[in-house]
Design a protein around this motif. Structure first.
Motif, PDB file in Angstrom:
ATOM      1  N   UNK A   1      -8.793   9.078  -5.234  1.00 36.32           N
ATOM      2  CA  UNK A   1      -7.677   8.248  -4.779  1.00 36.32           C
ATOM      3  C   UNK A   1      -8.027   6.777  -4.955  1.00 36.32           C
ATOM      4  N   UNK A   2      -6.985   5.970  -5.072  1.00 38.95           N
ATOM      5  CA  UNK A   2      -7.165   4.540  -5.292  1.00 38.95           C
ATOM      6  C   UNK A   2      -6.520   3.774  -4.147  1.00 38.95           C
TER       7      UNK A   2
ATOM      8  N   UNK B   1       1.300   2.632  -7.130  1.00 47.62           N
ATOM      9  CA  UNK B   1       2.223   3.494  -7.873  1.00 47.62           C
ATOM     10  C   UNK B   1       2.217   4.883  -7.259  1.00 47.62           C
ATOM     11  N   UNK B   2       1.023   5.464  -7.175  1.00 46.84           N
ATOM     12  CA  UNK B   2       0.852   6.763  -6.535  1.00 46.84           C
ATOM     13  C   UNK B   2      -0.563   6.805  -5.973  1.00 46.84           C
TER      14      UNK B   2
ATOM     15  N   UNK C   1      -5.863   2.802 -12.949  1.00 46.68           N
ATOM     16  CA  UNK C   1      -5.882   4.224 -12.584  1.00 46.68           C
ATOM     17  C   UNK C   1      -7.326   4.694 -12.488  1.00 46.68           C
ATOM     18  N   UNK C   2      -7.609   5.509 -11.489  1.00 46.04           N
ATOM     19  CA  UNK C   2      -8.955   6.058 -11.369  1.00 46.04           C
ATOM     20  C   UNK C   2      -9.210   7.076 -12.472  1.00 46.04           C
ATOM     21  N   UNK C   3     -10.455   7.161 -12.878  1.00 45.39           N
ATOM     22  CA  UNK C   3     -10.875   8.114 -13.906  1.00 45.39           C
ATOM     23  C   UNK C   3     -11.438   9.345 -13.198  1.00 45.39           C
TER      24      UNK C   3
ATOM     25  N   UNK D   1       0.806  -1.231   0.000  1.00 48.94           N
ATOM     26  CA  UNK D   1       0.000   0.000   0.000  1.00 48.94           C
ATOM     27  C   UNK D   1       0.832   1.271   0.000  1.00 48.94           C
ATOM     28  N   UNK D   2       2.147   1.151   0.159  1.00 53.08           N
ATOM     29  CA  UNK D   2       2.990   2.346   0.163  1.00 53.08           C
ATOM     30  C   UNK D   2       3.677   2.474  -1.197  1.00 53.08           C
ATOM     31  N   UNK D   3       3.814   3.705  -1.717  1.00 51.26           N
ATOM     32  CA  UNK D   3       4.497   3.883  -3.004  1.00 51.26           C
ATOM     33  C   UNK D   3       6.008   3.768  -2.825  1.00 51.26           C
TER      34      UNK D   3
END
Length: 536
Positions: free
Chosen positions: A480-481, A452-453, A469-471, A423-425
């Motif tokens: 946020x994801x 990733x971020x 990736x969220x839209x 869970x950490x980038x």
């Protein structure tokens, strides 16, 4: 204190009179408020004259002050029966003869009331003090009302700007309080409410912190805090939490009463009727406010209370405690300045401006690292997800599969998880490399995810890698994801007979009232081989 303006030439000092068993930490707090040079010892305060003394509780020792004394409630009115202070079992604290009279003389020059209905009760307990009483409203509650314009801001600070709703637990002190009667309730709420639909904060009376110490309170709350509980410090923040809240679960303490006065949906886990003046509005509140059964289904009770909520049902009770709300600051300020006018201080020409309370600064730990997950794929193709934080030693029966962070210290959950996520980038190893490295280590995991971020992650499933990736919806910020939520949704998608190849069309993940759309892409150079396509 803000109502006494320094620009009018007023020098303000604070002191603490002796006798309270709840004074732990008070000196340090007051130094932070006014600085050490304006904090006097009680001996210093009683050796020098002042033009006004103001107290939020009355005590016979205050007769030693060389100043006219103005006292006022330190909560919502005068309600509690405290025989140690009052000397009897019928007078409410703050209105008793033992507190108000010393050597035959009434000590306060002014006894501030929050409502005229408190005057007859004062007359029954200490009739000689009635001429000193004056209705000044409740400046504390007026500031809470003035803060409603910042509700969205407070909710953002508390992390509920994402469609979740906020439950705030309030507990006063004593064995009759919420914590005294139901100490497990904070943890039970955290494990009963779906984490993506609800957030929970807790407000505890300063006496709780003073009696048990800051470290001890947080230690006792470690498990619910690990599950996501936010704890509001005793110095400030409780009014912002009230403004931000959707539900309040409380007791007979003033912060619960203020919540109902602010039209928040309020449920009582205990009434504390045993230690209340039966003629007080607080006792009437305990008799009429809806209750919550701490041993029952907490989730269903909250939803039922929302369905049955009558927004103004408690208005007659709260209005009998709080009068002149819009003018409280003005009335309190005028009365204080009447003492100071005799010493050349000119009263303000205008009422005090609105003073919204500061943003809350809750104590909280990192988000939970392990969830139980259930859900389905709806008729419209959206994946509906529900997650509950897992707490060691409080796991009685399985709800669904496990989604566990790689950072979780619980190895048993980690190895039993269907979904594992970093869970950490982290740059090294890269998200894709981490997933591929973990595949042989986690043979039981159906989905691996690496952040990733804030808005994207790499997903491994059945031999294939995707970038998710969220839209961003038009006119809104980028959602946020949460890697654990992403992994849970993908696993539900697969277990309901859908394929990884279908993810190329995107996925809608629904948690309660919130939906986010996620797009998936494959590596441009497809370095992981055509075999990956056939296995998807």
């Amino acid at each position: 204190m803000e109502l006494l303006r320094r620009e009018d030439g007023i020098e303000k000092y604070l002191t603490v009179n002796p006798g309270s068993v709840f004074a732990a930490g008070l000196h340090e707090y007051l130094v932070r408020v006014v600085g050490a040079q304006h904090l006097l010892t009680w001996e210093e305060a009683t050796r020098r004259p002042f033009q006004l003394a103001v107290a939020c509780a009355v005590h016979p020792s205050m007769g030693r002050l060389d100043a006219p004394l103005m006292v006022m409630p330190h909560g919502a009115g005068y309600n509690r029966l405290v025989s140690q202070s009052t000397g009897d079992a019928v007078s409410p604290a703050g209105l008793s003869r033992r507190e108000l009279v010393h050597r035959g003389k009434v000590i306060p020059a002014v006894i501030g009331l929050s409502h005229p209905d408190q005057l007859p009760r004062l007359g029954r307990s200490c009739p000689e003090a009635v001429p000193r009483a004056q209705t000044i409203g409740d400046w504390c509650y007026q500031r809470l009302r003035d803060s409603e314009c910042r509700r969205d801001q407070y909710r953002a600070v508390l992390g509920v700007a994402d469609g979740r709703r906020l439950v705030v637990i309030h507990s006063t002190w004593s064995e009759h309080s919420l914590l005294g009667r139901h100490p497990r309730l904070p943890l039970d709420l955290m494990t009963a409410l779906p984490a993506d639909e609800f957030a929970v904060a807790a407000v505890f009376h300063p006496n709780v912190w003073a009696r048990h110490s800051w470290a001890a309170v947080l230690e006792r709350l470690r498990e619910p805090m690990d599950a996501g509980l936010m704890v509001i410090p005793p110095q400030e923040g409780w009014r912002a939490a009230v403004v931000a809240s959707d539900w309040v679960i409380g007791d007979h303490g003033s912060t619960t009463f203020y919540s109902a006065a602010a039209d928040r949906l309020t449920l009582l886990a205990t009434t504390g009727i045993e230690e209340l003046d039966p003629d007080s509005p607080a006792a009437a509140f305990g008799r009429t406010a809806p209750g919550l059964d701490p041993e029952g289904d907490l989730y269903e009770q909250l939803l039922r209370a929302e369905r049955d909520h009558a927004p103004h049902a408690l208005r007659p009770v709260v209005d009998s405690q709080l009068a002149d709300v819009e003018k409280s600051g003005e009335l309190t300020q005028q009365r204080m300045y009447e003492f100071l006018e005799h010493h050349g201080v000119t009263p303000p020409r205008r009422p005090p401006p609105p003073m919204p309370v500061p943003d809350p600064e809750p104590e909280r730990t990192r988000p939970p690292t392990a969830y139980e997950v259930t859900g389905t794929v709806a008729d419209d193709g959206a994946v509906e997800v529900r997650r509950w934080p897992m707490v060691a030693g409080h796991h009685e029966e399985d709800r669904g599969f496990y989604a566990v962070a790689a950072e979780s210290p619980h190895a048993l959950w980690y190895h039993a998880a269907d979904v594992v996520a970093r869970t950490v980038p982290v740059a090294v190893p890269s998200p894709s490399e981490w997933c591929l490295r973990e595949v042989p280590k986690r043979p039981g995991a159906a989905v691996l995810v690496a952040r990733i971020d804030a808005a994207s992650a790499v997903v491994w499933l059945r031999g294939a890698l995707f970038e998710a990736r969220t839209v961003r919806p038009w006119g809104e910020r980028q959602p946020e994801l949460d890697p654990l939520l992403l992994g849970a949704a993908v696993n539900l998608w697969l277990t309901h007979g859908r394929s990884g190849a279908e993810l190329a069309r995107g996925l809608v993940v629904r948690t309660g009232r919130r939906s986010i759309r996620i797009e998936f892409t494959r590596p441009a150079d497809d370095r992981h081989g055509a075999e990956a396509h056939t296995q998807v």
